[in-house]
Scaffold this motif. Structure first.
Motif, PDB file in Angstrom:
ATOM      1  N   MET A 250       0.824  -1.155   0.015  1.00 38.12           N
ATOM      2  CA  MET A 250      -0.039   0.013  -0.016  1.00 38.12           C
ATOM      3  C   MET A 250       0.832   1.364  -0.055  1.00 38.12           C
ATOM      4  N   LYS A 251       2.221   1.238   0.242  1.00 39.66           N
ATOM      5  CA  LYS A 251       2.982   2.278   0.468  1.00 39.66           C
ATOM      6  C   LYS A 251       2.479   3.266   1.240  1.00 39.66           C
ATOM      7  N   PRO A 252       2.285   2.708   2.452  1.00 39.44           N
ATOM      8  CA  PRO A 252       1.660   3.933   3.611  1.00 39.44           C
ATOM      9  C   PRO A 252       2.853   5.013   3.976  1.00 39.44           C
ATOM     10  N   LYS A 253       2.101   6.276   4.383  1.00 35.00           N
ATOM     11  CA  LYS A 253       3.061   7.132   4.597  1.00 35.00           C
ATOM     12  C   LYS A 253       3.567   7.001   6.144  1.00 35.00           C
ATOM     13  N   PHE A 254       2.489   6.380   6.685  1.00 35.36           N
ATOM     14  CA  PHE A 254       2.888   6.256   8.251  1.00 35.36           C
ATOM     15  C   PHE A 254       1.973   5.237   8.814  1.00 35.36           C
ATOM     16  N   ILE A 255       2.474   4.478   9.886  1.00 36.46           N
ATOM     17  CA  ILE A 255       1.654   3.613  10.720  1.00 36.46           C
ATOM     18  C   ILE A 255       1.215   4.129  12.218  1.00 36.46           C
ATOM     19  N   ARG A 256       0.044   4.165  12.486  1.00 37.41           N
ATOM     20  CA  ARG A 256      -0.536   4.634  13.846  1.00 37.41           C
ATOM     21  C   ARG A 256      -0.632   3.318  14.756  1.00 37.41           C
ATOM     22  N   GLU A 303       9.009  -3.628  17.641  1.00 39.26           N
ATOM     23  CA  GLU A 303       8.705  -4.351  16.117  1.00 39.26           C
ATOM     24  C   GLU A 303       7.756  -3.426  15.317  1.00 39.26           C
ATOM     25  N   TYR A 304       7.163  -2.636  16.251  1.00 40.89           N
ATOM     26  CA  TYR A 304       6.264  -1.747  15.309  1.00 40.89           C
ATOM     27  C   TYR A 304       7.176  -0.693  14.684  1.00 40.89           C
ATOM     28  N   PRO A 317       3.245   6.333  16.857  1.00 37.10           N
ATOM     29  CA  PRO A 317       2.658   5.912  18.304  1.00 37.10           C
ATOM     30  C   PRO A 317       1.712   6.557  19.194  1.00 37.10           C
ATOM     31  N   VAL A 318       0.588   5.966  19.642  1.00 40.30           N
ATOM     32  CA  VAL A 318      -0.522   6.551  20.382  1.00 40.30           C
ATOM     33  C   VAL A 318      -0.410   6.194  21.677  1.00 40.30           C
ATOM     34  N   LEU A 319      -0.131   7.384  22.741  1.00 36.26           N
ATOM     35  CA  LEU A 319       0.064   6.857  24.197  1.00 36.26           C
ATOM     36  C   LEU A 319      -1.318   7.345  24.715  1.00 36.26           C
ATOM     37  N   GLY A 388       0.965  10.495  19.141  1.00 36.12           N
ATOM     38  CA  GLY A 388      -0.462  10.821  19.506  1.00 36.12           C
ATOM     39  C   GLY A 388      -0.776  10.558  20.832  1.00 36.12           C
ATOM     40  N   ILE A 389      -1.460  11.617  21.423  1.00 33.23           N
ATOM     41  CA  ILE A 389      -1.802  11.462  22.870  1.00 33.23           C
ATOM     42  C   ILE A 389      -3.198  11.567  23.251  1.00 33.23           C
ATOM     43  N   GLY A 390      -3.743  10.198  23.618  1.00 27.06           N
ATOM     44  CA  GLY A 390      -5.072  10.126  23.717  1.00 27.06           C
ATOM     45  C   GLY A 390      -5.806   9.463  22.335  1.00 27.06           C
ATOM     46  N   ASN A 391      -6.751   8.671  22.915  1.00 27.11           N
ATOM     47  CA  ASN A 391      -7.880   8.063  21.764  1.00 27.11           C
ATOM     48  C   ASN A 391      -9.038   8.281  22.122  1.00 27.11           C
TER      49      ASN A 391
END
Ligand code: AHR
Length: 663
Positions: A250-256, A303-304, A317-319, A388-391
């Motif tokens: 998919m050639k993603p530009k980022f991974i959350r 690994e991520y 990363p989302v914390l 990322g801070i919070g979901n």
């Protein structure tokens, strides 16, 4: 244009909310004037990975043993215990015992292990089959063994009787026939890691791993692991190659990552704490997955980040923002008031944990946390840009107080890091408004919007972001999907994605959700990729995401495609990729009955090469792919003759991507 759909439906999804969604009449009256050209975010299309639907353990994480460290527990699922998914094995009329113990464990984070007491190994006259006392594991519905491939077996063991104990490790068919085997000798009274390679000559999809002690005595066993040698990029402790490749394509530009609800967790003790997920796998903190299963943390932060690097995607990363999910304890049923907050006296330490992540990712190998990254085999920094801070948290005073602390600390120590805030679980409402108010007050660079809704909503709200303020807080559309995996869902999303490109100056990033779902192990019905142990089924939604992501640009042209502005079933965008110079057109027709014409004018470009490429995704509106038939809806690519001006007839219910060279 008027979009007339005032249907009302009830949306019910696990752990989230019950809401009533009403289609509003959105017209392009609010729309930002289509500018001639503008720079747009180069990070617009990425991926969101959450460990939901067995996306990690049993999914992307290539481990082939389920409950490898005997840590399954009834607090995770009724009926589970440390021996779940293991069977006691005593072939050949052998006898003995397998007990779970916790004294002197392999590591304090990995408390349970199995003691095998081997009283008798059956060698009765004439018996020629397997013999010994031990354990058998069938992973998630069986272990897939491929002919000609090798598998890395390992376990930790401790000799509890005087003599060394030979252990036979094998991959077996259901009949008991061997597919591969090896012998290791447990010869230490201390915990020690033993390894063996199992090489298979035959393929078999539902194998078991059998570990048999073949001499009388007593030994302790823990962290029993089996990995294919062929993981993605052959990484140790790596990822399932076919699934990972599908994401890389998919050639993603980022991974959350790692979630979603998984990130803020179901109560304070269930928060995903990144520090618990690095280091030797047998020492990581395992925990109950909020989606109702077990999380080994074998797929952890290292690994991520490694996967992101391997596929050229930026890590996001989302914390947790110091609060847990408001739906904790099923409180979504009564209004989502279960949010728990880290006590203020513990918040300084928590803030430090967030700062530690940045040092771990980007700090020199000589720094305290950078040294841990280096020790894991990655001395170079990971070049973290986003955190990322919070979901989708409930925006309570407790949330705000904690978010502000974290935000201030990151800004002060790491102004180079872009913090992404959160604005609730819906496209509007109280948390949305309060989250945006906070973003404006703090000048948060980006906030994360989430919405899952009807495909018609996506069609009728194509102008949502045209009305957003420019040069202010940007949007990360971190989770969205129309309810369903039929072609009509995917094409509605495609129409919306042309609007994301048009608004790529305010929408910085976006990602479909959820990403992965294992057949028979799902908690969320609409997903991007379904899979089982042998087959992968990309949905039409996957193809749409891929077509946008692999064909993204960094400049948007507002006046290349013209179409009937009153017809809400038509959508289009045109971008240029500055690296290649290619112009990429995306042309969407959501009408399920009629082909429709759009006009393309490329006369502003000096050179338009006639030799172009066209990819079309089209079919019946209700068509979908299944694991049994994965290719009902797939894109087809063909040569296309481009010119400075041409008309394009978009087939019914279609997305067309045309890539044209300007050099
Ligand atoms: O994507 C599934 C869930 O939807 C996520 O965990 C959560 O953030 C959202 O509510």
């Amino acid at each position: 244009m008027k979009f007339c759909c005032n249907s009302i439906f009830l949306l019910v999804r696990p752990g989230i909310a019950i809401g009533i969604i009403c289609f509003v009449l959105i017209t392009p009256v609010n729309a930002q004037k289509a500018s001639v050209s503008k720079k747009i975010s180069p990070d617009l299309f990425g991926l969101f990975f959450e460990d939901i639907n067995y996306a990690a353990d049993g999914g992307l994480y290539a481990e082939l043993v389920q409950n490898r460290s005997f840590e399954y527990s009834p607090t995770e699922r009724f009926g589970w215990n440390p021996l779940s998914y293991w069977e006691y094995a005593n072939p050949g009329f052998s006898y003995g015992q397998a007990d779970v113990e916790t004294d002197a464990p392999l590591h304090s984070n990995n408390k349970h292990y199995v003691v095998l007491s081997i009283e008798h190994v059956g060698h009765e006259k004439g018996y020629t089959g397997e013999t010994g006392v031990g354990l058998k594991n069938t992973d998630f519905d069986g272990i897939v063994v491929k002919a000609g491939e090798s598998y890395n077996f390992s376990f930790f063991a401790r000799q509890l009787s005087d003599a060394a104990i030979p252990v036979k490790v094998s991959l077996q068919k259901r009949s008991g026939d061997l597919l591969a085997s090896a012998i290791v000798s447990v010869n230490s009274k201390e915990w020690k890691k033993y390894t063996a390679i199992l090489s298979a000559t035959q393929a078999y999809d539902t194998a078991s791993l059998v570990v048999l002690a073949t001499a009388e005595g007593k030994m302790a066993v823990d962290e029993v692991s089996l990995f294919p040698q062929k993981t993605f990029k052959n990484r140790p402790n790596g990822l399932r190659a076919d699934l990972a490749q599908m994401l890389a394509d998919m050639k993603p530009k980022f991974i959350r990552f790692p979630g979603g609800c998984l990130a803020h967790g179901d109560g304070l003790n269930n928060m995903y704490r990144w520090e618990n997920t690095i280091g030797p796998v047998e020492q990581r903190v395992q925990q109950r997955n909020i989606w109702g299963y077990h999380q080994t943390a074998g797929l952890g932060y290292f690994e991520y980040f490694q996967f992101c690097e391997d596929i050229g995607a930026k890590p996001l990363p989302v914390l947790p923002a110091g609060v847990s999910c408001q739906n904790t304890g099923g409180t979504w049923r009564v209004g989502g008031t279960g949010q728990k907050a880290i006590p203020m006296e513990e918040m300084q330490a928590y803030v430090q944990e967030v700062l530690n992540l940045i040092e771990w990712a980007n700090g020199p190998a000589t720094s305290e946390w950078g040294a841990k990254r280096a020790a894991a085999g990655h001395p170079e920094p990971f070049h973290l840009e986003y955190v990322g801070i919070g979901n989708e948290d409930k925006i309570t005073p407790e949330f705000e107080e904690r978010f502000k602390m974290i935000y201030a600390a990151v800004r002060a120590k790491h102004p180079e890091i872009m913090v992404i805030g959160t604005v609730g679980p819906f496209y509007e409402g109280e948390d949305f408004d309060k989250g945006w108010a906070l973003a404006n007050e703090l000048k948060i660079p980006v906030v994360d919007e989430h919405y899952y809704t009807d495909p018609r909503w996506f069609i009728s709200h194509q102008y949502r972001y045209d009305a957003y303020k420019r040069n202010a807080t940007q949007v990360y559309l971190g989770e969205y999907a129309s309810w369903g995996n039929k072609l009509r869902n995917a094409i509605a999303e495609a129409a919306y994605m042309t609007a994301l490109e048009r608004n790529g100056d305010v929408v910085r990033m976006s990602s479909y959700a959820p990403m992965l779902a294992k057949k028979n192990f799902t908690q969320w019905g609409t997903d991007m990729i379904f899979f089982d142990n042998t087959t992968i089924c990309p949905t039409p939604n996957y193809y749409v995401q891929k077509l946008f992501s692999a064909n993204s640009g960094d400049t948007y042209f507002g006046n290349v495609v013209s179409k009937d502005a009153k017809d809400s079933s038509l959508a289009a965008s045109s971008v240029q990729d500055s690296k290649t110079g290619d112009i990429i057109l995306k042309l969407v027709n959501y009408d399920s009955a009629s082909a429709k014409t759009m006009n393309v004018d490329l006369s502003k470009f000096k050179i338009v090469q006639p030799g172009a490429e066209k990819t079309v995704l089209t079919g019946k509106a209700d068509a979908e792919n299944t694991l049994e038939k994965t290719d009902n809806v797939i894109p087809t690519t063909s040569a296309f003759t481009a010119s400075k001006k041409f008309d394009y007839e978009a087939p019914p219910m279609s997305l067309t991507v045309i890539r044209i060279k300007t050099k």
